[in-house]
Scaffold this motif. Structure first.
Motif, PDB file in Angstrom:
ATOM      1  N   TRP A   1       0.828  -1.207   0.000  1.00 14.96           N
ATOM      2  CA  TRP A   1       0.000   0.000   0.000  1.00 14.96           C
ATOM      3  C   TRP A   1       0.866   1.261   0.000  1.00 14.96           C
ATOM      4  O   TRP A   1       0.587   2.218  -0.733  1.00 14.96           O
ATOM      5  CB  TRP A   1      -0.906  -0.015   1.228  1.00 14.96           C
TER       6      TRP A   1
ATOM      7  N   ASP B   1       2.507   1.930  -3.352  1.00 13.37           N
ATOM      8  CA  ASP B   1       1.512   2.444  -4.296  1.00 13.37           C
ATOM      9  C   ASP B   1       1.223   3.910  -4.012  1.00 13.37           C
ATOM     10  O   ASP B   1       1.099   4.726  -4.942  1.00 13.37           O
ATOM     11  CB  ASP B   1       0.231   1.616  -4.197  1.00 13.37           C
ATOM     12  N   LEU B   2       1.120   4.270  -2.715  1.00 15.02           N
ATOM     13  CA  LEU B   2       0.889   5.666  -2.342  1.00 15.02           C
ATOM     14  C   LEU B   2       2.032   6.554  -2.807  1.00 15.02           C
ATOM     15  O   LEU B   2       1.802   7.635  -3.374  1.00 15.02           O
ATOM     16  CB  LEU B   2       0.730   5.771  -0.821  1.00 15.02           C
TER      17      LEU B   2
ATOM     18  N   ALA C   1       4.100   6.065  -5.262  1.00 14.58           N
ATOM     19  CA  ALA C   1       4.067   6.175  -6.723  1.00 14.58           C
ATOM     20  C   ALA C   1       2.988   7.153  -7.173  1.00 14.58           C
ATOM     21  O   ALA C   1       3.200   7.971  -8.083  1.00 14.58           O
ATOM     22  CB  ALA C   1       3.829   4.801  -7.343  1.00 14.58           C
ATOM     23  N   ARG C   2       1.796   7.089  -6.536  1.00 19.01           N
ATOM     24  CA  ARG C   2       0.707   7.975  -6.931  1.00 19.01           C
ATOM     25  C   ARG C   2       1.030   9.429  -6.605  1.00 19.01           C
ATOM     26  O   ARG C   2       0.759  10.333  -7.416  1.00 19.01           O
ATOM     27  CB  ARG C   2      -0.587   7.551  -6.236  1.00 19.01           C
ATOM     28  N   VAL C   3       1.597   9.678  -5.422  1.00 20.83           N
ATOM     29  CA  VAL C   3       1.936  11.048  -5.032  1.00 20.83           C
ATOM     30  C   VAL C   3       3.018  11.602  -5.944  1.00 20.83           C
ATOM     31  O   VAL C   3       2.950  12.760  -6.378  1.00 20.83           O
ATOM     32  CB  VAL C   3       2.373  11.086  -3.555  1.00 20.83           C
TER      33      VAL C   3
ATOM     34  N   GLN D   1       3.571  10.812  -8.982  1.00 19.04           N
ATOM     35  CA  GLN D   1       2.950  11.093 -10.281  1.00 19.04           C
ATOM     36  C   GLN D   1       2.181  12.404 -10.231  1.00 19.04           C
ATOM     37  O   GLN D   1       2.233  13.208 -11.179  1.00 19.04           O
ATOM     38  CB  GLN D   1       2.026   9.947 -10.668  1.00 19.04           C
ATOM     39  N   ARG D   2       1.464  12.673  -9.138  1.00 15.18           N
ATOM     40  CA  ARG D   2       0.687  13.902  -9.019  1.00 15.18           C
ATOM     41  C   ARG D   2       1.597  15.129  -8.994  1.00 15.18           C
ATOM     42  O   ARG D   2       1.315  16.143  -9.638  1.00 15.18           O
ATOM     43  CB  ARG D   2      -0.149  13.883  -7.744  1.00 15.18           C
TER      44      ARG D   2
ATOM     45  N   GLY E   1      -7.347  10.930  -3.197  1.00 19.12           N
ATOM     46  CA  GLY E   1      -7.471  11.263  -4.600  1.00 19.12           C
ATOM     47  C   GLY E   1      -6.902  12.603  -5.014  1.00 19.12           C
ATOM     48  O   GLY E   1      -6.666  12.834  -6.200  1.00 19.12           O
TER      49      GLY E   1
ATOM     50  N   ARG F   1      -1.670  17.156  -5.436  1.00 12.86           N
ATOM     51  CA  ARG F   1      -1.861  17.488  -6.851  1.00 12.86           C
ATOM     52  C   ARG F   1      -1.224  18.849  -7.126  1.00 12.86           C
ATOM     53  O   ARG F   1      -1.291  19.770  -6.307  1.00 12.86           O
ATOM     54  CB  ARG F   1      -3.344  17.538  -7.202  1.00 12.86           C
TER      55      ARG F   1
END
Length: 268
Positions: free
Chosen positions: A61, A64-65, A67-69, A71-72, A93, A97
């Motif tokens: 988890w 994944d967090l 990687a998502r942050v 990317q944002r 979500g 950003r």
């Protein structure tokens, strides 16, 4: 018939007496205690293994967090969410950003929130900005040192001319900091609590998030671009620790069992 029944009763009483004496004997109690400890040990192994698996799941988890942050943060800048999207704005979500706000700073005094950064101890300067679309967003213009507190407490807001702010969307931090609660009446702030700050400043139509402004390039105060985007990820170390404890406990439980078998084999 009565003689046989009497003998049967004597034998039954004798067997029950022997069983009772075994249960009551120290050997019987010791055997029961050993089985109880063995059961507890087995449950302990299961618990340690379960905790290790849970840490591995947490690691997945967390990766994944991250990687998502990441990317944002590096994604193209987009407009800050307007009122139609506010109900969906959450950390999962939207946080971090890369967003843009266009309008002018106005609507009330800046709020200074205690902070510790790479520049030392001081304050974040949060100033309301009225977006051209008709709503207000608290903008963290950056950090000021302790000695600049009075200067920014006295200002009635940031620059009034039209401005554009690029930064990272952050989620409100309600309540306060570690062991310190926000005190709006005394104007003491330990976290960037959007709702509480908006209420204290009499602001309306305020977004449920704030924006950490990026670095402006100037050397003056407030100094933006100091947002720290790091996530502690020690879950693999924790998982290995729990698995190691499970292995050590399993070995400790198995050693007396195998030792007893060797003794019995040797006695044959």
């Amino acid at each position: 018939m009565s003689h046989v029944s009497g003998a049967g009763r004597i034998r039954a009483d004798d067997i029950a007496g022997r069983a009772g004496s075994f249960v009551a004997s120290p050997q019987g109690v010791g055997m029961a205690s050993r089985w109880f400890l063995l059961l507890l040990g087995f449950l302990g192994v299961l618990v340690f293994v379960g905790l290790g698996i849970w840490q591995l799941e947490r690691r997945v988890w967390k990766l994944d967090l991250i990687a998502r942050v990441d990317q944002r943060i590096h994604a193209p800048v987009v407009d800050a969410p307007g009122p139609a999207a506010w109900a969906d704005v959450d950390a999962g979500g939207y946080e971090y950003r890369h967003v843009r706000l266009t309008g002018s700073f106005s609507g009330g005094a800046s709020t200074l929130v205690q902070a510790v950064t790479e520049l030392g101890g001081g304050y974040w300067v949060l100033t309301p900005m009225r977006d051209d679309r008709g709503f207000t967003v608290l903008v963290n213009r950056g950090f000021v040192p302790q000695e600049s507190k009075a200067e920014f407490q006295q200002e009635s807001g940031g620059p009034r001319s039209p401005a554009t702010v690029d930064g990272l969307l952050r989620i409100s931090e309600p309540g306060g900091g570690f062991l310190r609660s926000n005190d709006p009446a005394a104007n003491r702030w330990y976290s960037r609590d959007v709702a509480a700050i908006a209420k204290a400043r009499g602001l309306t139509d305020v977004a449920p998030y704030f924006i950490d402004a990026g670095r402006s390039g100037a050397d003056g105060w407030p100094r933006g671009g100091l947002t720290v985007v790091t996530f502690r990820n020690s879950h693999l170390v924790y998982a290995l620790t729990w698995f190691a404890l499970a292995a050590m406990l399993a070995i400790a439980l198995a050693r007396p069992i195998f030792a007893g078998r060797r003794k019995r084999d040797a006695a044959r």
